[in-house]
Design an enzyme around this catalytic site. Structure first.
Site, PDB file in Angstrom:
ATOM      1  N   ARG A  63       0.830  -1.219   0.000  1.00  0.00           N
ATOM      2  CA  ARG A  63       0.000   0.000   0.000  1.00  0.00           C
ATOM      3  C   ARG A  63       0.855   1.256   0.000  1.00  0.00           C
ATOM      4  NH1 ARG A  63      -2.072  -3.782   3.016  1.00  0.00           N
ATOM      5  NH2 ARG A  63      -1.117  -2.976   4.897  1.00  0.00           N
ATOM      6  N   GLU A 100       5.742  -9.723  15.950  1.00  0.00           N
ATOM      7  CA  GLU A 100       5.219 -10.258  17.208  1.00  0.00           C
ATOM      8  C   GLU A 100       5.553 -11.760  17.308  1.00  0.00           C
ATOM      9  OE1 GLU A 100       1.094  -9.511  17.579  1.00  0.00           O
ATOM     10  OE2 GLU A 100       0.970 -10.283  19.622  1.00  0.00           O
TER      11      GLU A 100
HETATM   12  P1  AMP Z   1       5.026  -2.177  11.593  1.00  0.00           P
HETATM   13  O1  AMP Z   1       6.293  -2.728  11.017  1.00  0.00           O
HETATM   14  O2  AMP Z   1       4.533  -2.928  12.784  1.00  0.00           O
HETATM   15  O3  AMP Z   1       5.118  -0.690  11.857  1.00  0.00           O
HETATM   16  O4  AMP Z   1       3.896  -2.408  10.510  1.00  0.00           O
HETATM   17  C1  AMP Z   1       3.845  -1.560   9.442  1.00  0.00           C
HETATM   18  C2  AMP Z   1       3.445  -2.270   8.193  1.00  0.00           C
HETATM   19  O5  AMP Z   1       2.403  -3.224   8.392  1.00  0.00           O
HETATM   20  C3  AMP Z   1       2.916  -1.252   7.208  1.00  0.00           C
HETATM   21  O6  AMP Z   1       3.421  -1.574   5.934  1.00  0.00           O
HETATM   22  C4  AMP Z   1       1.417  -1.380   7.288  1.00  0.00           C
HETATM   23  O7  AMP Z   1       0.855  -1.318   6.017  1.00  0.00           O
HETATM   24  C5  AMP Z   1       1.164  -2.740   7.926  1.00  0.00           C
HETATM   25  N1  AMP Z   1       0.252  -2.694   9.071  1.00  0.00           N
HETATM   26  C6  AMP Z   1       0.568  -2.922  10.357  1.00  0.00           C
HETATM   27  N2  AMP Z   1      -0.498  -2.868  11.141  1.00  0.00           N
HETATM   28  C7  AMP Z   1      -1.540  -2.574  10.352  1.00  0.00           C
HETATM   29  C8  AMP Z   1      -2.942  -2.371  10.573  1.00  0.00           C
HETATM   30  N3  AMP Z   1      -3.486  -2.460  11.790  1.00  0.00           N
HETATM   31  N4  AMP Z   1      -3.709  -2.066   9.513  1.00  0.00           N
HETATM   32  C9  AMP Z   1      -3.172  -1.975   8.270  1.00  0.00           C
HETATM   33  N5  AMP Z   1      -1.877  -2.164   7.994  1.00  0.00           N
HETATM   34  C10 AMP Z   1      -1.058  -2.454   9.025  1.00  0.00           C
END
Ligand code: AMP
Length: 175
Positions: A63, A100
């Site tokens: 996205r 996680e």
């Molecule tokens: P993080 O590495 O945990 O910051 O996760 C970020 C990536 O995961 C991004 O590319 C987001 O598109 C996706 N992502 C994580 N959590 C969500 C969520 N609750 N809704 C949509 N996309 C998420």
């Protein structure tokens, strides 16, 4: 005058238990389908940094690509994809980070950024910050400077910002 923060909140849809139980997925497709909201998001990211100040926009699969590409066009900057391992065709550099449960590996083409490049990383959602941090490391390993991270939505309860202390984190909406 459009209240962009309000519009973004209205156009991001919560999908419970997707892709797995307990996760609330932030679905940006209603926002992308609204031309005022989509254009407003792109303009807000470009205006925050200023045209002509960035050489390359890194978009994070998948996205992030959708937002990063028009941002790159309006900046007058190049677009560089960061993808999950195995998706980029040429020689790559990779970073592995903790999720996680388990780990994730992302890649950038080895020649995609150069020393001296000023790079902005763009994604839809900042959650734990693992992905953005790994993307920043990939860019820095290419000798380029990471100017910041721009996201539509920051999930502040996951404290991604704390993990990215060495980055200018710009989020259009925080929940
Ligand atoms: P993080 O590495 O945990 O910051 O996760 C970020 C990536 O995961 C991004 O590319 C987001 O598109 C996706 N992502 C994580 N959590 C969500 C969520 N609750 N809704 C949509 N996309 C998420």
């Amino acid at each position: 005058m459009v209240d962009l923060g309000k519009l973004i909140r209205e156009r991001i849809r919560d999908v419970d238990d997707y892709p797995k139980p307990g996760v609330v997925f932030k679905d940006i497709t209603p926002l992308l389908a609204d031309h005022v909201a989509f254009a407003g998001v792109v303009d807000a990211i470009v205006n925050y940094h200023g045209r002509g100040t960035i050489d390359k926009i890194v978009g994070i699969e998948a996205r992030g690509f959708i937002i990063a590409a028009p941002v790159a066009y309006h900046f007058g900057a190049g677009f560089v994809p960061v993808r999950k391992k195995g998706k980029l065709p040429s020689q790559t550099r990779e970073e592995t980070y903790d999720l996680e449960y388990g780990t994730e590996t992302i890649e950038i083409h080895s020649d995609a950024v150069e020393p001296g490049d000023r790079v902005l990383i763009v994604d839809d959602v900042l959650a734990t910050g693992g992905t953005a941090g790994a993307a920043a490391d990939l860019v820095r390993r290419g000798g380029a400077e990471v100017v910041g991270l721009s996201v539509l939505l920051e999930l502040s309860f996951l404290r991604g910002r704390d993990r990215l202390r060495n980055l200018d984190v710009h989020s259009l909406v925080t929940v």
